[in-house]
Design an enzyme around this catalytic site. Structure first.
Site, PDB file in Angstrom:
ATOM      1  N   TYR A 132     -31.089   9.739 -51.875  1.00 22.41           N
ATOM      2  CA  TYR A 132     -31.096  11.188 -51.696  1.00 22.41           C
ATOM      3  C   TYR A 132     -30.436  11.916 -52.861  1.00 22.41           C
ATOM      4  O   TYR A 132     -30.159  13.110 -52.775  1.00 22.41           O
ATOM      5  CB  TYR A 132     -30.384  11.574 -50.401  1.00 22.41           C
ATOM      6  CG  TYR A 132     -31.024  11.050 -49.134  1.00 22.41           C
ATOM      7  CD1 TYR A 132     -32.209  10.318 -49.165  1.00 22.41           C
ATOM      8  CD2 TYR A 132     -30.449  11.272 -47.900  1.00 22.41           C
ATOM      9  CE1 TYR A 132     -32.792   9.832 -48.005  1.00 22.41           C
ATOM     10  CE2 TYR A 132     -31.024  10.795 -46.726  1.00 22.41           C
ATOM     11  CZ  TYR A 132     -32.193  10.071 -46.787  1.00 22.41           C
ATOM     12  OH  TYR A 132     -32.755   9.591 -45.636  1.00 22.41           O
ATOM     13  N   LYS A 179     -29.169  -3.768 -47.492  1.00 22.72           N
ATOM     14  CA  LYS A 179     -30.352  -4.623 -47.687  1.00 22.72           C
ATOM     15  C   LYS A 179     -30.195  -5.388 -48.996  1.00 22.72           C
ATOM     16  O   LYS A 179     -31.101  -5.426 -49.841  1.00 22.72           O
ATOM     17  CB  LYS A 179     -31.625  -3.777 -47.689  1.00 22.72           C
ATOM     18  CG  LYS A 179     -32.129  -3.419 -46.308  1.00 22.72           C
ATOM     19  CD  LYS A 179     -32.515  -4.631 -45.470  1.00 22.72           C
ATOM     20  CE  LYS A 179     -33.775  -5.274 -45.977  1.00 22.72           C
ATOM     21  NZ  LYS A 179     -34.178  -6.430 -45.110  1.00 22.72           N
ATOM     22  N   ASP A 212     -32.200  -4.052 -40.990  1.00 22.25           N
ATOM     23  CA  ASP A 212     -33.134  -4.305 -39.894  1.00 22.25           C
ATOM     24  C   ASP A 212     -32.456  -5.032 -38.743  1.00 22.25           C
ATOM     25  O   ASP A 212     -32.676  -4.709 -37.566  1.00 22.25           O
ATOM     26  CB  ASP A 212     -34.355  -5.077 -40.397  1.00 22.25           C
ATOM     27  CG  ASP A 212     -33.999  -6.222 -41.324  1.00 22.25           C
ATOM     28  OD1 ASP A 212     -32.818  -6.382 -41.683  1.00 22.25           O
ATOM     29  OD2 ASP A 212     -34.914  -6.975 -41.716  1.00 22.25           O
ATOM     30  N   ASP A 236     -28.607   7.687 -42.502  1.00 24.40           N
ATOM     31  CA  ASP A 236     -29.415   8.742 -41.914  1.00 24.40           C
ATOM     32  C   ASP A 236     -30.224   8.205 -40.729  1.00 24.40           C
ATOM     33  O   ASP A 236     -30.282   8.804 -39.653  1.00 24.40           O
ATOM     34  CB  ASP A 236     -30.341   9.309 -42.990  1.00 24.40           C
ATOM     35  CG  ASP A 236     -31.003  10.603 -42.585  1.00 24.40           C
ATOM     36  OD1 ASP A 236     -30.690  11.134 -41.500  1.00 24.40           O
ATOM     37  OD2 ASP A 236     -31.848  11.097 -43.342  1.00 24.40           O
ATOM     38  N   ASP A 240     -29.244   8.490 -36.290  1.00 18.27           N
ATOM     39  CA  ASP A 240     -30.162   9.042 -35.289  1.00 18.27           C
ATOM     40  C   ASP A 240     -30.390   8.051 -34.161  1.00 18.27           C
ATOM     41  O   ASP A 240     -30.527   8.438 -32.987  1.00 18.27           O
ATOM     42  CB  ASP A 240     -31.496   9.416 -35.939  1.00 18.27           C
ATOM     43  CG  ASP A 240     -31.478  10.808 -36.547  1.00 18.27           C
ATOM     44  OD1 ASP A 240     -30.377  11.369 -36.707  1.00 18.27           O
ATOM     45  OD2 ASP A 240     -32.550  11.347 -36.867  1.00 18.27           O
TER      46      ASP A 240
END
Length: 342
Positions: A132, A179, A212, A236, A240
């Site tokens: 971002y 990751k 994951d 992010d 959520d």
């Protein structure tokens, strides 16, 4: 006297900020409110900019900032939202995004039928780097040969300080989520900074999961986590997910912080929700809980806890908006919390 800058913003922002400010007033603290009600999409449409240099100066010199929401469907891209949120985060160097997820009542969670359901964890998200950061570009646009690149920016300073922040707010444990198995260079940096931080904090339990696997673990047993620290994009997404597990975005508070300077921007996670704006059905609890984070940040811990107890009581009594299964309006739900505090 402490001064709070308030940006009601767009959509449901002003609706949810109104009961939050009423709550601040009821606490009897020595706080003044500086409301920037001109920082919104209307100003951006009129002038091409919503956040002026003078506004930034007022925000910089305040003790904390409370934001309702920014975003408007009249603006076809994300440039406006980025011009406000990204500017605030970068100009104030608010590198730590603190997103708690607490289940205020069992009935609110999709995992309510599971035996272990005491969800109470925090996502600590790096807030100024990563995908971002806005670094990238494209060539041969609008053609079959178009190439687009977004750079995943990671610095030793940025990664080290967000990991250290995660340890500073941990109660039991910290889990690094990345990751590194697929994103080699940034992953190596995160792993090296993680090992250095673990050595600095030997008395805190630690663990590591790939993104994951962490999402899967959250969906099956979110109670396994205390603090998760991760990069901007993973944070992010995972925040959520934790919000959904703990009652939805209407309950999701957040803080954007700089531990060194003490600056803080506090906002509900839900965004401007233009589809329900003006209908008085928006849940004000995320804004109220964000206000509790702000009040605590300013040193008023007992008052912040009183607000949280009031939210828990209102939820327990089903004095809530339709998203939580109630029938109250935004103002009525805010009044229900206010009544519990008073």
């Amino acid at each position: 006297m402490q001064r709070i800058t308030v940006i009601p913003g767009d959509g449901i922002g002003p609706e949810v900020i109104e009961p939050a400010l009423a709550l601040v007033d009821s606490l009897g603290l020595d706080l003044t409110l500086d409301v920037l009600d001109h920082v919104n999409a209307d100003a951006h449409l009129r002038h091409g900019s919503a956040l002026r240099a003078a506004d930034l100066d007022r925000i910089r010199t305040s003790d904390a900032t409370l934001l309702g929401a920014v975003g408007d469907p009249r603006l076809g891209d994300t440039a406006y939202v980025r011009s406000v949120l990204t500017t605030l985060r970068t100009e104030l160097d608010l590198y730590a995004n603190y997103r708690p997820a607490r289940l205020w009542h069992d009935r609110l969670s999709p995992l309510r039928d599971r035996a272990r359901r005491a969800i109470d964890c925090v996502i600590v998200r790096e807030n100024t780097e990563g995908l971002y950061s806005g670094i990238g570009g494209s060539t041969r646009t609008s053609s079959p040969d178009e190439v687009a690149v977004d750079l995943d920016l990671n610095t030793h300073r940025g990664v080290s300080r967000i990991i250290d922040f995660a340890f500073s707010v941990a109660r039991r444990s910290v889990c690094l989520v990345d990751k590194a198995n697929a994103v080699r260079h940034g992953g190596q940096l995160w792993q090296r900074c993680w090992r250095e931080a673990v050595e600095r904090h030997p008395h805190v339990a630690t663990s590591h999961l790939y993104a994951d696997a962490a999402a899967m673990r959250l969906a099956t047993d979110p109670t396994a986590f205390d603090v998760i620290v991760t990069n901007n994009s993973h944070g992010d997404i995972l925040s959520d997910l934790t919000a959904a597990l703990a009652g939805g975005l209407g309950m999701a508070a957040s803080a954007n912080l700089n531990a060194a300077t003490g600056r803080g921007l506090f906002e509900p996670v839900h965004g401007s929700a233009p589809d329900i704006a003006g209908r008085q059905v928006a849940n004000p609890f995320a804004a109220i809980l964000s206000t509790a984070l702000l009040v605590e940040h300013l040193g008023h811990r007992e008052e912040a806890e009183a607000v949280r107890r009031a939210v828990a009581a209102a939820v327990g009594a089903r004095r809530v908006t339709p998203d939580l299964g109630g029938r109250l309006t935004t103002k009525e739900a805010g009044a229900a919390v206010l009544a519990e505090v008073c």
